[in-house]
Design a protein around this motif. Structure first.
Motif, mmCIF file in Angstrom:
data_model
loop_
_atom_site.group_PDB
_atom_site.id
_atom_site.type_symbol
_atom_site.label_atom_id
_atom_site.label_comp_id
_atom_site.label_asym_id
_atom_site.label_seq_id
_atom_site.Cartn_x
_atom_site.Cartn_y
_atom_site.Cartn_z
ATOM 1 N N THR A 65 25.618 4.434 3.491
ATOM 2 C CA THR A 65 26.689 4.562 2.847
ATOM 3 C C THR A 65 26.459 4.564 1.380
ATOM 4 N N GLY A 66 25.147 4.661 0.782
ATOM 5 C CA GLY A 66 24.935 5.028 -0.550
ATOM 6 C C GLY A 66 23.335 4.550 -0.774
ATOM 7 N N GLU A 67 23.231 4.665 -1.910
ATOM 8 C CA GLU A 67 21.849 4.191 -2.436
ATOM 9 C C GLU A 67 21.938 3.495 -3.911
ATOM 10 N N SER A 68 20.934 2.862 -4.277
ATOM 11 C CA SER A 68 20.867 2.190 -5.562
ATOM 12 C C SER A 68 19.503 1.766 -6.181
ATOM 13 N N SER A 69 19.363 1.232 -7.187
ATOM 14 C CA SER A 69 17.860 0.949 -7.646
ATOM 15 C C SER A 69 18.303 0.205 -8.948
ATOM 16 N N ASN A 70 16.938 -0.679 -9.053
ATOM 17 C CA ASN A 70 17.024 -1.217 -10.614
ATOM 18 C C ASN A 70 15.879 -0.856 -11.600
ATOM 19 N N ILE A 71 15.716 -1.373 -12.606
ATOM 20 C CA ILE A 71 14.734 -0.787 -13.566
ATOM 21 C C ILE A 71 13.439 -0.385 -12.848
ATOM 22 N N PRO B 171 0.939 -1.010 -0.030
ATOM 23 C CA PRO B 171 0.076 -0.050 -0.068
ATOM 24 C C PRO B 171 0.670 1.336 0.054
ATOM 25 N N ALA B 172 2.090 1.214 0.920
ATOM 26 C CA ALA B 172 2.809 2.420 1.005
ATOM 27 C C ALA B 172 3.360 2.644 -0.506
ATOM 28 N N THR B 173 3.817 1.592 -1.128
ATOM 29 C CA THR B 173 4.428 1.762 -2.632
ATOM 30 C C THR B 173 3.438 2.421 -3.612
ATOM 31 N N PHE B 174 2.121 1.779 -3.410
ATOM 32 C CA PHE B 174 0.944 2.241 -4.301
ATOM 33 C C PHE B 174 0.886 3.778 -4.082
ATOM 34 N N TYR B 175 0.735 4.046 -2.928
ATOM 35 C CA TYR B 175 0.383 5.656 -2.582
ATOM 36 C C TYR B 175 1.742 6.411 -3.069
ATOM 37 N N THR C 27 14.591 -0.258 1.827
ATOM 38 C CA THR C 27 14.301 0.751 0.741
ATOM 39 C C THR C 27 13.787 2.003 1.594
ATOM 40 N N ILE C 28 13.681 3.129 0.785
ATOM 41 C CA ILE C 28 13.382 4.456 1.446
ATOM 42 C C ILE C 28 11.627 4.378 1.818
ATOM 43 N N LEU C 29 11.021 3.131 1.354
ATOM 44 C CA LEU C 29 9.616 3.470 1.824
ATOM 45 C C LEU C 29 9.330 2.525 3.209
ATOM 46 N N GLN C 30 10.490 1.839 3.574
ATOM 47 C CA GLN C 30 10.323 0.957 4.722
ATOM 48 C C GLN C 30 10.782 2.203 5.996
ATOM 49 N N TYR C 31 10.015 2.952 6.293
ATOM 50 C CA TYR C 31 10.175 4.112 7.285
ATOM 51 C C TYR C 31 10.493 3.511 8.593
ATOM 52 N N GLY C 32 9.945 2.760 9.068
ATOM 53 C CA GLY C 32 10.072 2.092 10.212
ATOM 54 C C GLY C 32 11.484 1.600 10.509
ATOM 55 N N ALA C 33 12.007 0.815 9.344
ATOM 56 C CA ALA C 33 13.558 -0.060 9.631
ATOM 57 C C ALA C 33 14.488 1.144 9.176
ATOM 58 N N VAL C 34 14.213 2.225 8.649
ATOM 59 C CA VAL C 34 15.225 3.296 8.210
ATOM 60 C C VAL C 34 15.327 3.923 9.628
ATOM 61 N N GLY C 35 14.190 4.445 10.305
ATOM 62 C CA GLY C 35 14.459 5.192 11.380
ATOM 63 C C GLY C 35 15.049 4.110 12.598
ATOM 64 N N ALA D 103 10.205 5.260 -8.736
ATOM 65 C CA ALA D 103 10.712 6.226 -8.059
ATOM 66 C C ALA D 103 11.379 6.028 -6.483
ATOM 67 N N ILE D 104 11.824 4.357 -6.195
ATOM 68 C CA ILE D 104 12.221 3.954 -5.090
ATOM 69 C C ILE D 104 13.485 3.704 -5.203
ATOM 70 N N SER D 105 14.420 3.851 -4.094
ATOM 71 C CA SER D 105 15.591 3.423 -4.097
ATOM 72 C C SER D 105 15.908 2.520 -2.771
ATOM 73 N N ILE D 106 17.193 1.848 -2.903
ATOM 74 C CA ILE D 106 17.533 0.987 -1.919
ATOM 75 C C ILE D 106 18.660 1.646 -1.249
ATOM 76 N N ILE D 107 18.652 1.598 0.224
ATOM 77 C CA ILE D 107 19.361 2.287 0.992
ATOM 78 C C ILE D 107 20.469 1.320 1.560
ATOM 79 N N HIS D 108 21.804 1.611 1.489
ATOM 80 C CA HIS D 108 22.868 0.523 1.995
ATOM 81 C C HIS D 108 23.272 1.276 3.464
ATOM 82 N N PHE D 109 23.276 0.521 4.353
ATOM 83 C CA PHE D 109 23.727 1.020 5.482
ATOM 84 C C PHE D 109 24.674 0.148 6.225
ATOM 85 N N SER D 110 25.593 0.776 7.203
ATOM 86 C CA SER D 110 26.729 0.061 7.626
ATOM 87 C C SER D 110 26.994 0.365 9.102
ATOM 88 N N TYR D 111 27.354 -0.466 9.933
ATOM 89 C CA TYR D 111 27.785 -0.397 11.369
ATOM 90 C C TYR D 111 28.956 -0.983 11.665
#
Length: 226
Positions: free
Chosen positions: A196-202, A30-34, A178-186, A208-216
């Motif tokens: 550490t960066g962002e990427s995406s596929n076709i 649903p979040a992706t649809f909106y 992903t940028i839409l997984q707000y709870g996970a990002v927070g 208009a969604i990107s994958i966020i890369h994190f590192s600890y």
């Protein structure tokens, strides 16, 4: 607060783990649809195509039918990456969790159990080709049951992975979301993970969604806060 405990995955957990993982991923549809619906190009299409039909045919019925078809197509488009991701995982590491995560010392899969039910899951696998000089552990499949959120289970599962990584001599823990997984990002940012960066596929670029890369980095002072 309902008590919970974190333990290593057992084969008897398989059905509940797969169900929790699948439902957790599909919650993002649903979040992706909106998100896709609010894109300027989508709004332009939803307004322009029906209006063009009215001007060309004079039929409002055709315009309404066109709008319905466009919205249905958008829903299927928003649904596709999540369903495809689940299907891919179920054929890959989640096809045999014991073999994928518990066959070696450098990987593991945990479940959070509350009231005799599987309330959360997380896995960790070594990165196959890490950057030179680094020993990386990747966090996978973090998910918490909708009925068990707000209890600190997700944070406890992430801490379990971080401690495991320390014990196994890893230099850092990495993950993707992903940028839409707000709870996970927070959650990750609040626990000290660094973007550490962002990427995406076709498909993701289309939505208009990107994958966020994190590192600890466990070797830094940041890692001492566990």
């Amino acid at each position: 607060m309902a008590p919970f405990r974190i333990r290593q995955y057992q084969e008897r957990d398989r059905k509940k783990v797969l169900e929790l993982f699948s439902k957790g991923m599909e919650e993002h549809i649903p979040a992706t649809f909106y998100h896709a619906l609010m894109l300027p190009r989508t709004l332009l299409l939803l307004l322009g195509a029906p209006l063009a039909l009215v001007l060309l045919s004079g039929s409002w019925l055709l315009a309404i039918l066109c709008t319905f078809c466009l919205l249905l197509s958008l829903w299927l488009l928003a649904r596709y990456p999540w369903r495809n991701y689940v299907d891919t995982c179920l054929r890959a590491d989640m096809a045999d969790i014991t073999k994928s995560y518990l066959s070696g010392r450098g990987s593991c899969f945990w479940v959070a159990e509350s009231g005799g039910q599987v309330a959360g899951i997380v896995g960790a696998l070594p990165v196959k080709d890490p950057p030179l000089g680094r020993k990386q552990l990747q966090l996978f499949r973090l998910s918490v049951s909708l009925h068990h959120r707000g209890l600190g289970i997700a944070k406890a599962l992430v801490r379990t992975v971080l401690q495991f990584a320390r014990d196994q001599g890893y230099s850092e823990v990495v993950l993707d979301t992903t940028i839409l997984q707000y709870g996970a990002v927070g959650l990750y940012q609040g626990m000290g993970f660094q973007k550490t960066g962002e990427s995406s596929n076709i498909m993701m670029r289309l939505l208009a969604i990107s994958i966020i890369h994190f590192s600890y980095p466990l070797s830094s002072l940041q890692g001492e806060r566990l």
